[in-house]
Write an enzyme that holds these catalytic residues in place. Sequence first.
Site, short mmCIF file in Angstrom:
data_model
loop_
_atom_site.label_atom_id
_atom_site.label_comp_id
_atom_site.label_asym_id
_atom_site.label_seq_id
_atom_site.Cartn_x
_atom_site.Cartn_y
_atom_site.Cartn_z
N ASP A 240 -22.77 32.78 0.25
CA ASP A 240 -22.46 33.59 -0.94
C ASP A 240 -21.54 34.73 -0.54
O ASP A 240 -21.83 35.47 0.40
CB ASP A 240 -23.75 34.13 -1.54
CG ASP A 240 -23.52 35.16 -2.63
OD1 ASP A 240 -22.49 35.04 -3.32
OD2 ASP A 240 -24.36 36.06 -2.79
N ASP B 243 -24.28 37.67 -5.52
CA ASP B 243 -25.18 37.32 -6.62
C ASP B 243 -26.33 36.41 -6.18
O ASP B 243 -27.16 35.99 -6.99
CB ASP B 243 -24.41 36.67 -7.78
CG ASP B 243 -23.82 35.30 -7.42
OD1 ASP B 243 -23.95 34.87 -6.26
OD2 ASP B 243 -23.21 34.67 -8.31
N ASP C 161 -20.95 29.99 -3.03
CA ASP C 161 -19.75 29.78 -3.83
C ASP C 161 -18.64 29.12 -3.01
O ASP C 161 -18.79 28.90 -1.80
CB ASP C 161 -19.26 31.11 -4.43
CG ASP C 161 -19.23 32.25 -3.43
OD1 ASP C 161 -18.71 32.03 -2.31
OD2 ASP C 161 -19.72 33.34 -3.73
N ASP D 59 -23.03 9.70 -7.34
CA ASP D 59 -24.45 9.91 -7.61
C ASP D 59 -25.03 8.71 -8.37
O ASP D 59 -24.41 8.18 -9.29
CB ASP D 59 -24.60 11.18 -8.46
CG ASP D 59 -26.04 11.55 -8.73
OD1 ASP D 59 -26.78 11.76 -7.76
OD2 ASP D 59 -26.42 11.63 -9.92
N GLU E 74 -24.59 6.39 -3.75
CA GLU E 74 -26.02 6.56 -3.55
C GLU E 74 -26.76 5.45 -4.28
O GLU E 74 -26.67 5.36 -5.51
CB GLU E 74 -26.49 7.91 -4.09
CG GLU E 74 -27.99 8.10 -4.01
CD GLU E 74 -28.52 9.19 -4.93
OE1 GLU E 74 -29.55 9.79 -4.59
OE2 GLU E 74 -27.91 9.43 -5.99
#
Length: 550
Positions: free
Chosen positions: A31, A35, A39, A210, A279
Amino acid sequence: MPERILSSSPVDIDWWRGAVIYQIYPRSFQDTSGDGTGDLKGIAERLPHIASLGVDAVWISPIFKSPMRDFGYDVSDYEDIDPMFGTIEDFKVLVDRAHALGLKVMIDQVLSHSSSDHPWFVESRSSHDNDKADWYVWADAKPDGSPPNNWLSIFGGSAWQWDTGRRQYYLHNFLASQPDFNLHSEAVQDALLETVRFWLDLGVDGFRLDTINFYFHDKALRDNPPLNPDMRNASIAPDVNPYNFQDHQFDKNQPENLEFLKRFRRLLESYPGSAAVGEVGDAQRGLQIVADYTSGNDKVHMCYSFDLLSATPPSVEYLTKVVTDFETTVADGWACWAFSNHDVQRHSTRWSETFGNTPKHLKLLAGVLLSLRGSVCVYQGEELGLPEAELRFEDLQDPYGIEFWPSFKGRDGCRTPMVWSAGEENAGFSSGAPWLPVPDSHLAYAVDRQEKDPDSVLQHYRRFIAFRRQYKPLVKGTIELDGQDGNLFCFRRRHGNETIFCAFNMSGEERTVHIPEDSVETLSDSGFGGRADGHTIIIPPVDAFFGIVG
């Protein structure tokens, strides 16, 4: 000596075959805003660490715009970055920096379902006759008002959700806020493939697909039959979930998927060098699906199933079965092996009762994983030997864990932040309160501590990946099992006329292997202590041998 492999060329369209791919869970990597959530700028900042491992590519879990009910696997805009991660410009900078470091960039592509907030679903649910009315899977209730069939959601309960506007049910294999696309519609396929093109145009090198076997459903909506209790397998869903009670013949694994994957592959081939790993989520027929999806060089490049992501420890017997079944079933296809990822308990904890989670055991397991025929995914923190985090119920974020607590604690324990510096606030991950806590027990595994220790798990990963990269048999060669014996796992990797003999001693005692070859040359730069003495190979306890045979 075997031919040495130099660093990947940007025009090497076969780079994926034998590649080592590092998975980044962006919420928990780095990060930079304070926050508490990782990111894109943080990923870009930490890319040198990944490059130092010697891996070929990064796979970044979802960063698309999303309401984050399933942490990005519920996409509301396929062509934008969620503000919590940054901007499209931040992503471009990340890609450029990765490429400058010799790393390919793969992103998670979620094509089986979207968020219920996606404009396509908002329009689809608005009426029976709008332009996108059939873009999702809608069905009438049975005469008694119950769902159309017995299909179940992986996240618990029925896979059907009643919609009061259309007065129909819609299908969701996961959360009710993740409606399934109707890929029987060519318009849906076209739209999804355009989102793939969008990211290819931005310079990505590939995709992790996915739930690749969930793309299509049975048009007739036939009930799934019950599964013999002896065949229930908790690798896809926890054993407290009734999802395991069904044989999922009709809600996924449909034959129509093969033609769609061919369309997908043709798109990727128009961007030379791009590749994809799928996957495969199926506990009963995973290897057969891998074979179907990766054979023929015209569908997806590689797939992973859950054989080595399961709770079953990788004993010599089990590894022999997995390799034998794969080589028999998959033939010309290609696997992408993994021990850990963002959906399963970290393997250092998952198998600790069998193998222990000492650095020596974790190094040996890494050697096994990185020596099998196929590509490899390494999950962030795996190179540190991170154990599963123990979290309190009040710290949980994962709806899956919240639903089945305490029998199943969900996926948060493998998603806690990376530990970069033991002495910094939140281990250097964030200056703010992290979205998941950083366990005190993880500080001892921090990167800065392991950097200073030449015998650390981190240094072993660097050493062994560099060793593997030098020899074509270990990267792209065939595999032949050779003389399995109790706690001794042996095989040969061949490429052309070059052969490397690999032997793993999983016992606590020194073991010897006798081979008939005229010569055996120990490869001493593997980081393992096994050595050859004439026709005899001597392997210390919990150690391995690598050598050239002639």
